[in-house]
Scaffold this motif. Structure first.
Motif, PDB file in Angstrom:
ATOM      1  N   VAL A  32       0.815  -1.223   0.000  1.00 44.32           N
ATOM      2  CA  VAL A  32       0.000   0.000   0.000  1.00 44.32           C
ATOM      3  C   VAL A  32       0.842   1.265   0.000  1.00 44.32           C
ATOM      4  O   VAL A  32       0.296   2.372  -0.099  1.00 44.32           O
ATOM      5  N   LYS A  33       2.153   1.106   0.106  1.00 44.29           N
ATOM      6  CA  LYS A  33       3.043   2.267   0.177  1.00 44.29           C
ATOM      7  C   LYS A  33       2.872   3.137  -1.063  1.00 44.29           C
ATOM      8  O   LYS A  33       2.875   2.651  -2.190  1.00 44.29           O
ATOM      9  N   GLY A  34       2.700   4.426  -0.823  1.00 47.67           N
ATOM     10  CA  GLY A  34       2.516   5.367  -1.924  1.00 47.67           C
ATOM     11  C   GLY A  34       1.069   5.553  -2.336  1.00 47.67           C
ATOM     12  O   GLY A  34       0.743   6.469  -3.096  1.00 47.67           O
ATOM     13  N   ARG A  35       0.178   4.695  -1.859  1.00 52.24           N
ATOM     14  CA  ARG A  35      -1.251   4.799  -2.210  1.00 52.24           C
ATOM     15  C   ARG A  35      -2.124   5.125  -1.004  1.00 52.24           C
ATOM     16  O   ARG A  35      -3.150   5.793  -1.145  1.00 52.24           O
ATOM     17  N   PHE A  36      -1.727   4.637   0.162  1.00 49.36           N
ATOM     18  CA  PHE A  36      -2.518   4.835   1.382  1.00 49.36           C
ATOM     19  C   PHE A  36      -1.796   5.847   2.273  1.00 49.36           C
ATOM     20  O   PHE A  36      -0.559   5.944   2.253  1.00 49.36           O
ATOM     21  N   ALA A  37      -2.576   6.568   3.071  1.00 47.18           N
ATOM     22  CA  ALA A  37      -2.005   7.525   4.017  1.00 47.18           C
ATOM     23  C   ALA A  37      -2.781   7.454   5.328  1.00 47.18           C
ATOM     24  O   ALA A  37      -4.021   7.542   5.323  1.00 47.18           O
ATOM     25  N   ILE A  38      -2.049   7.311   6.422  1.00 51.40           N
ATOM     26  CA  ILE A  38      -2.673   7.265   7.744  1.00 51.40           C
ATOM     27  C   ILE A  38      -2.508   8.629   8.407  1.00 51.40           C
ATOM     28  O   ILE A  38      -1.478   9.293   8.253  1.00 51.40           O
ATOM     29  N   SER A  39      -3.533   9.050   9.132  1.00 51.68           N
ATOM     30  CA  SER A  39      -3.474  10.320   9.845  1.00 51.68           C
ATOM     31  C   SER A  39      -4.378  10.224  11.071  1.00 51.68           C
ATOM     32  O   SER A  39      -5.071   9.216  11.261  1.00 51.68           O
ATOM     33  N   ARG A  40      -4.390  11.263  11.879  1.00 53.45           N
ATOM     34  CA  ARG A  40      -5.221  11.221  13.077  1.00 53.45           C
ATOM     35  C   ARG A  40      -5.695  12.621  13.432  1.00 53.45           C
ATOM     36  O   ARG A  40      -5.077  13.613  13.059  1.00 53.45           O
ATOM     37  N   ASP A  41      -6.827  12.663  14.133  1.00 55.14           N
ATOM     38  CA  ASP A  41      -7.377  13.894  14.658  1.00 55.14           C
ATOM     39  C   ASP A  41      -7.523  13.672  16.160  1.00 55.14           C
ATOM     40  O   ASP A  41      -8.447  12.974  16.603  1.00 55.14           O
ATOM     41  N   ILE A  42      -6.608  14.243  16.935  1.00 53.09           N
ATOM     42  CA  ILE A  42      -6.613  14.016  18.375  1.00 53.09           C
ATOM     43  C   ILE A  42      -7.899  14.530  19.010  1.00 53.09           C
ATOM     44  O   ILE A  42      -8.467  13.895  19.891  1.00 53.09           O
ATOM     45  N   ALA A  43      -8.379  15.668  18.542  1.00 49.62           N
ATOM     46  CA  ALA A  43      -9.588  16.251  19.117  1.00 49.62           C
ATOM     47  C   ALA A  43     -10.801  15.333  18.940  1.00 49.62           C
ATOM     48  O   ALA A  43     -11.678  15.285  19.802  1.00 49.62           O
ATOM     49  N   ARG A  44     -10.834  14.601  17.827  1.00 54.75           N
ATOM     50  CA  ARG A  44     -11.938  13.673  17.559  1.00 54.75           C
ATOM     51  C   ARG A  44     -11.602  12.257  18.024  1.00 54.75           C
ATOM     52  O   ARG A  44     -12.428  11.355  17.870  1.00 54.75           O
TER      53      ARG A  44
END
Length: 125
Positions: free
Chosen positions: A63-75
């Motif tokens: 999935v490298k280059g196609r997927f991206a992980i992120s986060r919203d601490i407030a949510r």
């Protein structure tokens, strides 16, 4: 009670995109590492991506280059943005909390102790 709930799965055409969400309750994301995993029919569950409590990330080779992980601490939510999807990405997707709060990421199944119920992603024309 520690709980993870995934959402955002669905049916998408090849080449399309989806964003999965993983919302935590009973604990906060700023002190725990979170991983995304997937399991296709007849196959073993595999690691997709992870994000540390400090924001470090890693991805599986497929999935490298196609997927991206992120986060919203407030949510208290972790996201998995999936682009350029193909039929091989069809699977049940799960998020999980890593048992040990290491400063590094890992996507080994045995490292995680709390799992969500999963959300289905189907890539088909």
């Amino acid at each position: 009670q520690l709980q993870l709930v995934e959402s955002g799965g669905g049916l998408v055409q090849p080449g399309g995109s989806l964003r999965l969400s993983c919302t935590a309750s009973g604990f906060t994301l700023d002190v725990h590492n979170i991983g995304w995993f997937r399991q296709a029919p007849g196959k073993e569950r595999e690691g997709v991506s992870c994000i540390t409590r400090t924001g470090g990330t890693m991805y599986g080779n497929s999935v490298k280059g196609r997927f991206a992980i992120s986060r919203d601490i407030a949510r208290n939510t972790v996201y998995l943005q999936m682009n350029s999807l193909n039929p091989a990405d069809t699977a049940q997707y799960y998020c999980a909390k890593k048992a040990e709060n290491t400063p590094w990421c890992s996507i080994g199944l045995g490292d995680y102790d709390v799992w969500g119920q999963g959300t289905q992603v189907t890539v088909s024309s």
